[in-house]
Design an enzyme around this catalytic site. Structure first.
Site, PDB file in Angstrom:
ATOM      1  N   GLY A  69       0.785  -1.224   0.000  1.00 38.31           N
ATOM      2  CA  GLY A  69       0.000   0.000   0.000  1.00 38.31           C
ATOM      3  C   GLY A  69       0.814   1.270   0.000  1.00 38.31           C
ATOM      4  CG  ASN A 149      -5.430   4.130   8.602  1.00 37.01           C
ATOM      5  OD1 ASN A 149      -5.859   5.158   8.085  1.00 37.01           O
ATOM      6  ND2 ASN A 149      -4.335   4.111   9.335  1.00 37.01           N
ATOM      7  CB  SER A 197      -1.769  -3.629   1.058  1.00 35.52           C
ATOM      8  OG  SER A 197      -0.634  -4.297   1.560  1.00 35.52           O
ATOM      9  CG  HIS A 199      -0.218  -6.742   4.933  1.00 29.27           C
ATOM     10  ND1 HIS A 199      -0.367  -6.393   6.256  1.00 29.27           N
ATOM     11  CD2 HIS A 199       0.052  -5.598   4.280  1.00 29.27           C
ATOM     12  CE1 HIS A 199      -0.193  -5.090   6.387  1.00 29.27           C
ATOM     13  NE2 HIS A 199       0.070  -4.586   5.205  1.00 29.27           N
ATOM     14  CB  THR A 235      13.109  -9.837  -9.777  1.00 28.13           C
ATOM     15  OG1 THR A 235      14.432  -9.488 -10.182  1.00 28.13           O
ATOM     16  CG2 THR A 235      12.808 -11.273 -10.181  1.00 28.13           C
ATOM     17  CB  CYS A 323       2.357   3.317   9.742  1.00 26.12           C
ATOM     18  SG  CYS A 323       1.913   2.058   8.539  1.00 26.12           S
TER      19      CYS A 323
END
Length: 390
Positions: A69, A149, A197, A199, A235, A323
């Site tokens: 995210g 959130n 996101s 997770h 990658t 966060c």
């Protein structure tokens, strides 16, 4: 352990792990290589991209995989402003956004951009008229999250996106909390960019996506090779992309049924807490709210002490965004909805999912009743308040 911090992250399902494992030691080839075994991995990544894209009613060439995210939000803001810098240097967001959005905007302010931070009402809602009044000739992007959130408030994204379309301004929405908890259709919403996101929906950490509507020009955030159609170097994270797909396969078909159950637990929690613990208040909108979110402030206590006591009982919760857990500052979201510092400091966020039970919720409330009482008994502020009340 009673886990009530699903807004911070969710448990990865065993089925997801099992789906990912072969891509570490059997199908480990680089998906960008040209030999047959690598092409097979690339095909499976493409199938995962298409499946996840369909979950938001997008086409596969509108979905770009990222590390999560924060990267998706940052890329949306910096990539669009870079691509449209000739149009202007004005951005609009809100005061309650995730720090991925707020800090990207602050970084651009240092480069000469002007950012308007919209106010919200006491429930955390943004008025579309407020947005329209803030739009200028040089506005290049508006970024408003779909669901907050911390307090769980769901914003009127379709109406906000419509305002932007009317004024030919691109609109981005952070859907990290919303995805998997509510139906998302990018065409119906009318958004230009959207962040997700894995997770948060039972997938692995380290994989997410940015939806970019076909026709929208965006500059890369990460330069590299030709991965992600030349827009995002690095990658291809095949194992995590496959895990992302499996998590979506498990989550979305049962979403409506699970939401009904989760919402019933949430309402039970809120009703009991507000009834049994005096001087408590619910933060955010009761009506326009994520199914599993409850954010409650308790006067005369410090949130850190409450969380430590809950932790000692095996209860995992938070006082806001994971966060910012290392910060001593009160939640910027709670301040934005009008809470004074001393009340914002005494807040609890729980985020429930389908794995939780009614027995767990009752145990948490019973524990909170005692914890809040104990903490207040040590509070000079509460003692003064009681004396004045007498």
């Amino acid at each position: 352990m009673i886990y009530l911090d699903n807004a911070a992250t969710t448990r990865v399902k065993k089925e997801v792990v099992n789906e990912m494992l072969p891509y570490f030691y059997e199908k480990y080839e680089n998906a960008s290589s040209i030999y047959k075994s690598a092409r097979e991995v690339s095909k499976e990544v493409s199938e995962a991209r298409e499946y996840i894209a369909k979950s938001i009613n997008a086409s596969s060439d509108e979905v770009y995989f990222t590390s999560g995210g924060c990267e998706s939000d940052t890329w949306a803001i910096k990539g669009i402003t870079s691509a449209r810098k000739e149009k202007g240097k004005h951005i609009i967001t809100s005061k309650i956004e995730h720090h991925a959005v707020l800090n990207a905007c602050k970084a651009l302010e240092k480069e000469g951009y002007v950012v308007t931070y919209l106010d919200v009402n006491e429930e955390g809602l943004i008025d579309p008229k407020t947005l329209e009044d803030a739009i200028r000739e040089d506005t290049v992007l508006v970024s408003i999250m779909m669901a907050n959130n911390e307090i769980g408030t769901i914003e009127p994204i379709k109406e906000l996106a419509s305002v932007c379309k009317k004024h030919n301004v691109l609109f981005h929405t952070d859907c990290v909390q919303a995805y998997g908890n509510m139906s998302i259709d990018v065409k119906d919403l009318g958004v230009d960019l959207l962040s997700i996101s894995a997770h948060k929906v039972g997938g692995p950490k380290g994989i997410g996506l940015l939806y970019v509507r076909k026709g929208v020009m965006i500059d890369p955030l990460i330069n590299g090779g030709s991965q992600e159609r030349g827009k995002r170097g690095g990658t291809t994270n095949s194992a995590f992309i496959i895990g992302f797909k499996k998590a979506v396969e498990l989550k979305l078909p049962n979403m409506e049924k699970n939401n009904e159950y989760v919402e019933s637990l949430r309402e039970h929690f809120i009703d009991r807490v507000l009834k049994e613990i005096p001087y408590s208040r619910l933060n955010g909108s009761r009506e326009h709210r994520l199914p599993g979110n409850a954010n409650i402030s308790f006067r005369f206590i410090e949130g850190e002490g409450m969380l430590l006591k809950l932790d000692a009982l095996g209860i995992c919760a938070s006082s806001g965004s994971a966060c910012t857990s290392g910060s001593l500052d009160p939640s910027h979201v709670l301040l934005a909805i009008g809470l004074p510092h001393e009340i914002a400091h005494g807040s609890l966020r729980i985020s429930i999912n389908e794995d939780n039970t009614l027995e767990e919720i009752d145990y948490v409330v019973d524990s909170l009743v005692k914890i809040i009482s104990d903490l207040r008994s040590m509070s000079p502020l509460y003692e003064d308040f009681v004396k004045k009340g007498e």
